[in-house]
Design a protein around this motif. Structure first.
Motif, PDB file in Angstrom:
ATOM      1  N   ALA A 336       3.110  -8.706 -11.389  1.00 45.44           N
ATOM      2  CA  ALA A 336       3.585  -7.812 -12.445  1.00 45.44           C
ATOM      3  C   ALA A 336       5.108  -7.805 -12.474  1.00 45.44           C
ATOM      4  CB  ALA A 336       2.990  -6.412 -12.313  1.00 45.44           C
ATOM      5  N   ALA A 337       5.679  -6.855 -13.155  1.00 41.93           N
ATOM      6  CA  ALA A 337       7.138  -6.780 -13.278  1.00 41.93           C
ATOM      7  C   ALA A 337       7.473  -5.329 -13.572  1.00 41.93           C
ATOM      8  CB  ALA A 337       7.611  -7.683 -14.421  1.00 41.93           C
ATOM      9  N   GLY A 338       8.736  -4.995 -13.393  1.00 44.89           N
ATOM     10  CA  GLY A 338       9.147  -3.632 -13.705  1.00 44.89           C
ATOM     11  C   GLY A 338       8.933  -2.687 -12.552  1.00 44.89           C
ATOM     12  N   PRO A 339       8.947  -1.390 -12.844  1.00 45.75           N
ATOM     13  CA  PRO A 339       8.945  -0.399 -11.760  1.00 45.75           C
ATOM     14  C   PRO A 339       7.733  -0.490 -10.845  1.00 45.75           C
ATOM     15  CG  PRO A 339       8.840   0.680 -13.932  1.00 45.75           C
ATOM     16  CD  PRO A 339       9.035  -0.785 -14.175  1.00 45.75           C
ATOM     17  N   HIS A 340       6.597  -0.945 -11.373  1.00 41.64           N
ATOM     18  CA  HIS A 340       5.393  -1.019 -10.525  1.00 41.64           C
ATOM     19  C   HIS A 340       5.167  -2.425  -9.978  1.00 41.64           C
ATOM     20  CE1 HIS A 340       3.917   3.034 -10.966  1.00 41.64           C
ATOM     21  NE2 HIS A 340       4.216   2.970 -12.252  1.00 41.64           N
ATOM     22  N   GLN A 341       6.169  -3.265 -10.069  1.00 41.67           N
ATOM     23  CA  GLN A 341       5.961  -4.613  -9.518  1.00 41.67           C
ATOM     24  C   GLN A 341       5.475  -4.488  -8.069  1.00 41.67           C
ATOM     25  OE1 GLN A 341       9.252  -7.220  -8.426  1.00 41.67           O
ATOM     26  NE2 GLN A 341       8.262  -8.883  -9.540  1.00 41.67           N
ATOM     27  N   CYS A 342       4.599  -5.405  -7.697  1.00 42.18           N
ATOM     28  CA  CYS A 342       3.997  -5.372  -6.361  1.00 42.18           C
ATOM     29  C   CYS A 342       5.072  -5.179  -5.283  1.00 42.18           C
ATOM     30  CB  CYS A 342       3.262  -6.689  -6.123  1.00 42.18           C
ATOM     31  SG  CYS A 342       2.550  -6.780  -4.484  1.00 42.18           S
ATOM     32  N   ILE A 343       4.888  -4.168  -4.483  1.00 40.66           N
ATOM     33  CA  ILE A 343       5.869  -3.912  -3.423  1.00 40.66           C
ATOM     34  C   ILE A 343       5.729  -4.961  -2.311  1.00 40.66           C
ATOM     35  CG2 ILE A 343       4.526  -2.376  -1.918  1.00 40.66           C
ATOM     36  CD1 ILE A 343       6.962  -0.501  -1.892  1.00 40.66           C
ATOM     37  N   GLY A 344       4.558  -5.599  -2.256  1.00 39.55           N
ATOM     38  CA  GLY A 344       4.305  -6.568  -1.184  1.00 39.55           C
ATOM     39  C   GLY A 344       4.579  -8.015  -1.593  1.00 39.55           C
ATOM     40  N   ILE A 345       5.291  -8.233  -2.711  1.00 39.10           N
ATOM     41  CA  ILE A 345       5.451  -9.592  -3.247  1.00 39.10           C
ATOM     42  C   ILE A 345       6.009 -10.570  -2.200  1.00 39.10           C
ATOM     43  CG2 ILE A 345       7.578  -8.840  -4.433  1.00 39.10           C
ATOM     44  CD1 ILE A 345       7.211 -11.046  -6.448  1.00 39.10           C
ATOM     45  N   HIS A 346       7.070 -10.197  -1.516  1.00 40.84           N
ATOM     46  CA  HIS A 346       7.684 -11.153  -0.585  1.00 40.84           C
ATOM     47  C   HIS A 346       6.817 -11.336   0.648  1.00 40.84           C
ATOM     48  CE1 HIS A 346      11.009 -11.181  -3.235  1.00 40.84           C
ATOM     49  NE2 HIS A 346      11.210  -9.895  -3.094  1.00 40.84           N
ATOM     50  N   ARG A 350       5.133 -14.922   1.522  1.00 38.88           N
ATOM     51  CA  ARG A 350       5.469 -15.519   2.809  1.00 38.88           C
ATOM     52  C   ARG A 350       4.194 -15.833   3.604  1.00 38.88           C
ATOM     53  NH1 ARG A 350      10.083 -14.354   7.030  1.00 38.88           N
ATOM     54  NH2 ARG A 350       9.726 -16.327   8.010  1.00 38.88           N
ATOM     55  N   LYS A 351       3.265 -14.864   3.596  1.00 42.45           N
ATOM     56  CA  LYS A 351       1.994 -15.092   4.310  1.00 42.45           C
ATOM     57  C   LYS A 351       1.317 -16.345   3.776  1.00 42.45           C
ATOM     58  CE  LYS A 351       1.040 -11.591   6.980  1.00 42.45           C
ATOM     59  NZ  LYS A 351       2.250 -11.833   7.597  1.00 42.45           N
ATOM     60  N   VAL A 352       1.210 -16.431   2.446  1.00 37.89           N
ATOM     61  CA  VAL A 352       0.500 -17.554   1.836  1.00 37.89           C
ATOM     62  C   VAL A 352       1.210 -18.864   2.181  1.00 37.89           C
ATOM     63  CG1 VAL A 352      -0.217 -18.583  -0.349  1.00 37.89           C
ATOM     64  CG2 VAL A 352      -0.465 -16.127  -0.007  1.00 37.89           C
TER      65      VAL A 352
END
Ligand code: HEM
Length: 399
Positions: A336-346, A350-352
């Motif tokens: 997603a994007a904006g204020p609710h963008q996934c907090i776990g993105i990085h 990195r895990k993947v």
């Protein structure tokens, strides 16, 4: 909703009808059907039936950034309102995923520091070894890969929440320590809600992302080989991949392109269906009234031929170095994007990247001959996209 130059479109929802009262589209309750995940390049906005309700979705790229990112345009209604009366309601509580308004802002603010850090990779490497034990145990027999990836990710997210040696990226430690850093005291319930939300949001999504990646690279053997060649070229000693830092991962750009293409092709959350407009929203000649249920249609963005030539093809080269680094039209938004963008993105990426590199180094994989996925991935939406009956056969490489 009022607009000049009325244009007629079919009520099944391919486009808005100028001059119509838009409530008509969002409140009527036709026979339930499966979600429309197809693309109609000509429409400005459309109606989708998803997760049991009709939603309005604006697909004009000129409004995408505004629509996805504008703060306080929507509130979120899931999972709390949908879960009222269910035991899961207590599990979610008022965490970052299940709250909105001031409660959400507070949770997001308190969690953000522990997701801003770089993440030590040892825990992922350790968890991956347990996965390897399972794969070796089933040597050459097709395994239900999603099942084992879910275990791996549940471990990895739990380690992050509770045991990470670096207390800055350990969620509980940073929440408990928040009075020192932010001056805000959290109740035990707030800490519990935060951790439950993270466990829920982080594990199924990432496990499915990895499962899709393995499936795509099992179907496209040449992509798997190219990604492995890159890992081998970057390997100096067999122990090399016990340590991952950004510099090591930067040596694997093709592998990263494969991951991005997989997340484009199969976004794990296809439609964010839990938004309700807080005020009238105008775009072009149209105004959608406050209270309308809205969808953010990630799958459609990722399959729009205006952004991706031959969107159903699996082509990691799309994300090669020639691709502009800025994505002003938000054309790649699996988080997603904006204020609710996934907090776990990085954390998730990195895990993947780490698990993918380790698997490429130690294994080769393919689909069994009776797999249903050879002609393209078969998925179920629940609403996290998941591969149906995904069995993969792994073979240990001699290293
Ligand atoms: C490939 C894996 C992942 C994908 C594709 C993904 C995707 C998303 C998307 C699309 C959203 C927006 C949801 C919405 O607005 O309704 C979201 C939100 C969120 N994700 Fe992820 N996610 C992934 C992994 C993770 C991980 C590993 C964590 C944590 C460890 C996590 C934690 C969250 C949280 C807490 C939110 C809510 C953020 C907020 O509303 O402020 N996710 N994710």
């Amino acid at each position: 909703m009022h607009a000049a130059n009325p244009t007629r479109h079919d009520v099944a929802g391919t486009a808005l009808e100028a001059g119509a009262v838009y409530h008509r589209y969002v409140t009527h309750d036709p026979t339930p059907q499966t979600a429309h995940l197809t693309v109609n390049p000509s429409s400005t906005a459309r109606q989708v039936f998803y997760s049991g309700k009709w939603l309005v979705y604006i697909r004009d790229p000129n409004y995408r950034r505004q629509y996805f990112c504008q703060r306080d345009l929507f509130d979120r209604q899931l999972p709390n309102s949908a879960l009222n009366g269910s035991p899961l309601r207590g599990f979610f509580g008022d965490g970052v995923l299940s709250s909105h308004g001031e409660a959400w802002r507070r949770q997001r603010r308190l969690l953000a520091p522990s997701f801003r850090r770089t993440f030590p990779a040892e825990a992922t490497v350790r968890c991956s070894r347990r996965l390897f034990d399972v794969l070796d145990h089933h040597a050459s027999v097709p395994v239900d890969v999603l099942h084992y990836l879910k275990n791996l990710l549940a471990d990895a997210v739990a380690v992050k929440a509770t045991q990470s040696v670096d207390s800055g990226s350990n969620i509980i430690a940073s929440l408990v320590g928040s009075p020192r850093t932010t001056g805000e005291h959290l109740s035990p319930k707030e800490i519990r809600d935060a951790v439950n939300n993270i466990l829920f949001a982080g594990h199924d999504t990432t496990a499915n992302a990895l499962a899709f990646l393995l499936c795509h690279t099992a179907i496209h053997q040449s992509v798997q080989t190219q990604a492995r060649d890159e890992v081998l070229a970057a390997t100096r000693t067999a122990e090399d991949w016990d340590q991952f830092d950004e510099a090591r991962l930067a040596e694997l750009p093709y592998g990263y392109s494969v991951i991005k293409e997989s997340l484009r092709h199969e976004p794990i959350l296809s439609v964010l269906s839990n938004r309700r407009l807080l005020r009238d929203y105008s775009f072009g000649p149209y105004t959608i009234p406050a209270g309308s249920k809205m969808g953010l249609h990630i799958y459609d963005v990722h399959h729009n031929p205006a952004h991706y030539d031959d969107p159903l093809a699996f082509r990691p080269e799309r994300f090669g170095k020639d691709r502009p680094s800025s994505d002003s039209q938000l054309t790649w938004i699996p988080f997603a994007a904006g204020p609710h963008q996934c907090i776990g993105i990085h954390f998730a990426l990195r895990k993947v990247r780490v698990v993918f590199a380790l698997l490429l180094y130690h294994y080769e994989w393919e689909l069994p001959h009776d797999s249903i996925h050879f002609q393209g991935l078969k998925t179920v939406l629940s609403p996290v996209a998941s591969a149906r009956d995904l069995r993969v056969r792994f073979r240990r490489r001699d290293v």
